[in-house]
Design an enzyme around this catalytic site. Structure first.
Site, PDB file in Angstrom:
ATOM      1  N   TYR A  98      -9.727  -9.822   0.948  1.00 19.31           N
ATOM      2  CA  TYR A  98      -8.982  -9.480   2.157  1.00 19.31           C
ATOM      3  C   TYR A  98      -9.808  -9.763   3.415  1.00 19.31           C
ATOM      4  O   TYR A  98      -9.253 -10.118   4.456  1.00 19.31           O
ATOM      5  CB  TYR A  98      -8.533  -8.022   2.116  1.00 19.31           C
ATOM      6  N   GLU A 140      -3.359  -1.727  -5.347  1.00 19.71           N
ATOM      7  CA  GLU A 140      -3.914  -2.592  -6.395  1.00 19.71           C
ATOM      8  C   GLU A 140      -4.994  -1.877  -7.197  1.00 19.71           C
ATOM      9  O   GLU A 140      -5.081  -2.054  -8.418  1.00 19.71           O
ATOM     10  CB  GLU A 140      -4.438  -3.880  -5.769  1.00 19.71           C
TER      11      GLU A 140
END
Length: 395
Positions: A98, A140
């Site tokens: 990310y 996640e």
């Protein structure tokens, strides 16, 4: 929740950012793959990148998330986030990635919008990004922890069955002989295949067998004549090269289009084409549990010969005490089926129905509209998109 100042800035700049999102996402992926070519080779779907559909999906999700933050500041769009997180988990996305995405996405925003990206604008959209990214990382993390089979695992093909001219079912068992974690009807697995050029491309396929089995079953449609997109790399590889005794890498099961435990709830399972795969698994589960409430089965296909898993589709429905089956075929309709495209006008949809949809996006949008007209609550209509989720795309 966005800070008050960031909300003001995002609201003021959303039209400009939204108008350039396609250009921003195109520049983002170009920069990312230039810096990290292995991501295109081994993580991102090269076919979706060539067709531009992944860019459209990313643009749509960013715009939808930012809009939700402005219009509903006390909540998050959890349904959208969960769908993205399940796909990311099936790919093995890590929290560290990310930060990499952030680097290249904000470079793309600055490159497209130029001087309009003041420090204040950059800070506001930075808040948007990290609110979305951190929410996905948290979901996640939970999915990885809940998974019975984290990471990639080798599975041996024990049976290959030709369902139609362009759909093949593969039944697989763990190559290590270990136990098989169960899955929820409607979920999918990722398959990582090494292609002739050395790329290790990943695709998701719904589990089309009944839950509770010691085998995994996937049914793969060979993608040809994809218009502007190239033919399906992985589907064609599996059809042409994978036989009994071969080994494939599979992820754990993921996916948020799953049956909820509600024996007294009327259900509608609507599919078209290869979208039948999760619906067959759902019907198998409903037959096993003896679902008592009405179940409406809807499916559309080119012809009976193209209807993959048709025998299972019918057999599981016949085991239910209260099921109505409606099949539409564009050609060669057989007695008891209908000719043309799926049309819910003449289909009885009981009050309180919960609907599950899977198939091409135009099909699902049409079915959803028909269900809403029949009084089905929007919150009771759930869907699965094969490939990038363009439901929220402006395209």
């Amino acid at each position: 929740m966005l800070s008050e100042q960031a909300a003001v800035t995002v609201r003021a700049t959303l039209p400009a950012v939204g108008a350039h999102l396609d250009e921003i996402t195109e520049r983002f992926y170009a920069g990312l793959f230039t810096a990290r070519p292995e991501l295109l080779r081994d993580l991102f779907n090269r076919g979706n990148q060539a067709a531009g559909t992944q860019r459209q999906a990313l643009a749509g999700s960013i715009a939808a998330f930012a809009t939700h933050l402005l219009e509903h500041p006390e909540s998050r769009p959890d349904a959208m986030l969960a769908r993205i997180a399940h796909k990311h988990a099936s790919l093995g996305v890590t929290p560290e990635q990310y930060a990499l995405v952030h680097e290249h996405l904000f470079a793309a925003i600055a490159g497209v919008l130029g001087e309009a990206v003041t420090p204040e604008v950059a800070a506001a959209w930075d808040e948007v990004y990290w609110l979305m990214a951190n929410a996905l990382v948290a979901i996640e993390k939970r999915l990885y922890e809940e998974s019975g089979e984290p990471g990639w695992r080798n599975w041996e093909v024990v049976e290959r069955v030709a369902e139609t001219a362009d759909v093949v079912t593969f039944r697989l068992r763990p190559a290590d002989g270990g136990p098989v974690a169960d899955f929820r009807a409607g979920q999918y697995v990722s398959v990582r295949a090494e292609l002739p050029d050395g790329a290790r491309q990943i695709r998701q396929y719904s589990l089309s067998g009944a839950p509770g089995s010691t085998l995994r079953q996937i049914s793969v449609k060979r993608v040809l004549d994809a218009g502007d997109a190239p033919d399906g790399e992985v589907s064609n590889h599996l059809h042409a090269r994978v036989r009994e005794g071969d080994v494939l890498e599979l992820s754990a099961p993921y996916g948020d289009l799953v049956l909820e435990d509600a024996a007294d709830t009327p259900l509608l399972l609507a599919s078209a084409g290869i979208g039948v795969t999760p619906m067959v698994a759902m019907l198998a589960r409903l037959a096993e549990t003896g679902h008592r409430a009405p179940v409406t089965v809807v499916h559309g296909d080119r012809s009976p010969a193209d209807h993959a898993l048709r025998a299972d589709h019918e057999a599981y429905a016949e085991k239910l005490p209260d099921a109505a089956v409606h099949f539409w075929y564009e050609q060669d309709a057989t007695p008891g089926t209908l000719t043309g495209l799926v049309d819910l006008d003449a289909v009885d949809v009981p009050a309180g129905t919960r609907a599950y949809l899977c198939g091409p996006l135009p099909f699902m949008r049409a079915v959803r509209a028909g269900l809403l007209e029949k009084g089905v609550a929007a919150s009771d209509i759930h869907y699965e998109v094969f490939g990038p989720d363009l439901w929220l795309s402006r395209a």
